[in-house]
Write a protein that holds these residues in place. Structure first.
Motif, PDB file in Angstrom:
ATOM      1  N   ASP A  41       0.836  -1.210   0.000  1.00 51.03           N
ATOM      2  CA  ASP A  41       0.000   0.000   0.000  1.00 51.03           C
ATOM      3  C   ASP A  41       0.874   1.265   0.000  1.00 51.03           C
ATOM      4  O   ASP A  41       1.578   1.548   0.933  1.00 51.03           O
ATOM      5  CB  ASP A  41      -0.889  -0.033   1.256  1.00 51.03           C
ATOM      6  CG  ASP A  41      -2.239   0.550   0.958  1.00 51.03           C
ATOM      7  OD1 ASP A  41      -2.443   0.922  -0.198  1.00 51.03           O
ATOM      8  OD2 ASP A  41      -3.067   0.636   1.849  1.00 51.03           O
ATOM      9  N   GLY A  91      -7.780   2.814  -6.581  1.00 50.12           N
ATOM     10  CA  GLY A  91      -6.938   2.531  -7.747  1.00 50.12           C
ATOM     11  C   GLY A  91      -5.591   3.213  -7.573  1.00 50.12           C
ATOM     12  O   GLY A  91      -4.964   3.677  -8.507  1.00 50.12           O
ATOM     13  N   THR A  92      -5.160   3.245  -6.285  1.00 50.61           N
ATOM     14  CA  THR A  92      -3.922   3.962  -5.933  1.00 50.61           C
ATOM     15  C   THR A  92      -2.722   3.482  -6.751  1.00 50.61           C
ATOM     16  O   THR A  92      -1.936   4.267  -7.256  1.00 50.61           O
ATOM     17  CB  THR A  92      -3.607   3.777  -4.434  1.00 50.61           C
ATOM     18  OG1 THR A  92      -4.777   4.069  -3.676  1.00 50.61           O
ATOM     19  CG2 THR A  92      -2.490   4.698  -3.983  1.00 50.61           C
ATOM     20  N   GLN A 193     -14.658 -10.162  -5.851  1.00 47.51           N
ATOM     21  CA  GLN A 193     -13.327  -9.925  -5.281  1.00 47.51           C
ATOM     22  C   GLN A 193     -13.408 -10.051  -3.777  1.00 47.51           C
ATOM     23  O   GLN A 193     -14.457  -9.791  -3.176  1.00 47.51           O
ATOM     24  CB  GLN A 193     -12.802  -8.532  -5.663  1.00 47.51           C
ATOM     25  CG  GLN A 193     -11.363  -8.301  -5.211  1.00 47.51           C
ATOM     26  CD  GLN A 193     -10.715  -7.085  -5.840  1.00 47.51           C
ATOM     27  OE1 GLN A 193     -11.157  -6.585  -6.875  1.00 47.51           O
ATOM     28  NE2 GLN A 193      -9.674  -6.591  -5.213  1.00 47.51           N
ATOM     29  N   LEU A 196     -11.228  -6.816   0.437  1.00 43.24           N
ATOM     30  CA  LEU A 196     -11.436  -5.393   0.154  1.00 43.24           C
ATOM     31  C   LEU A 196     -11.734  -4.625   1.435  1.00 43.24           C
ATOM     32  O   LEU A 196     -12.157  -5.201   2.446  1.00 43.24           O
ATOM     33  CB  LEU A 196     -12.604  -5.225  -0.825  1.00 43.24           C
ATOM     34  CG  LEU A 196     -12.318  -5.701  -2.247  1.00 43.24           C
ATOM     35  CD1 LEU A 196     -13.609  -5.876  -3.022  1.00 43.24           C
ATOM     36  CD2 LEU A 196     -11.375  -4.742  -2.961  1.00 43.24           C
TER      37      LEU A 196
END
Ligand code: LIP
Length: 246
Positions: A41, A91-92, A193, A196
């Protein structure tokens, strides 16, 4: 006649203000200072600047509301029944790699229910938004989920790769919020997915539902390690028979 709630109006204005920074910083990518937050991250200065603007704008109008945001975490306030849920850049990793596929995602949770949501892609200038029981809009036009019936004709978004879903036509885009927005408008026929965060999907939960889609029940009181399955009613059951158990 499209009528939007005062809350959604506040969210739209906050997105429009914050996106100016996002667009500028995306254009100046190489100047961004990146501070490492963890193995996967990266936190960009943009992420924090955008989050600060969004929180300031939202609290300017509703100063007692609580806030849950990706970088700040939970800001518990006087009104604990109303909470802005913010992902300043969903969407980093795309953003950091200069890939123009990311968005701002804001939801309003009121008495443990998502009542308004917005997903705004500033680069493509695409805004998806919804108020509860008022339908989903994409750039002021009403949208609905896909009408496809056969899995073979469908295109899915996920981050899961592996043999059990080889029979599905999948894309991995890197933005859960935009994946859900694209399900709401029929660009994707379904999305699944796991792992999250609530801020990735809070707005998308409502936006898919208000576009006539089905989404699994999400526990809004847990913020991490959430699983999402979303699609039209026509293919939901067919899809969950194939995708791996989350
Ligand atoms: C991202 C999600 C994406 C997921 C990434 C990350 P972020 O959110 O949108 O779908 O695969 O791991 O969680 O971190 O860009 O806000």
């Amino acid at each position: 006649m499209q009528i939007i709630s005062p809350y959604l109006n506040i969210m739209i204005k906050a997105c429009e203000k914050a996106s100016k920074i996002l667009i500028r910083d995306f254009g100046e990518l190489e100047n961004l200072q990146v501070s490492k937050k963890g193995p996967k991250d990266f936190v960009t200065n943009s992420d924090k600047k955008v989050e600060k603007i969004l929180i300031e704008e939202l609290l300017k109008h509703k100063k007692n509301f609580s806030v849950l945001s990706e970088e700040e975490g939970l800001i518990s306030n006087i009104d604990k029944n109303n909470k802005w849920i913010i992902d300043p850049i969903d969407g980093t990793n795309n953003f950091l790699h200069g890939i123009p596929h990311f968005c701002i995602s804001i939801a309003l949770e009121s008495y443990e229910d998502i009542v308004s949501g917005i997903i705004f892609d500033p680069i493509k200038n695409e805004m998806f938004y919804a108020d509860k029981n008022q339908g989903t809009y994409f750039n002021n036009h009403r949208v609905r989920v896909s009408k496809k019936m056969n899995l073979e004709e469908c295109l899915f978004a996920t981050n899961k790769i592996g043999s059990s879903i080889d029979q599905l036509n999948c894309r991995i885009t890197g933005s859960a919020a935009l994946d859900l927005a694209y399900v709401s408008s029929g660009r994707f026929d379904g999305y699944f997915q796991n792992n999250l965060n609530l801020w990735d999907i809070a707005a998308g939960i409502l936006i898919v539902k208000e576009a006539g889609g089905i989404i699994n029940n999400i526990n809004l009181s847990s913020y991490k390690n959430l699983s999402v399955v979303a699609s039209s009613s026509e293919i939901y059951e067919k899809m969950i028979k194939i995708i791996p158990n989350f």
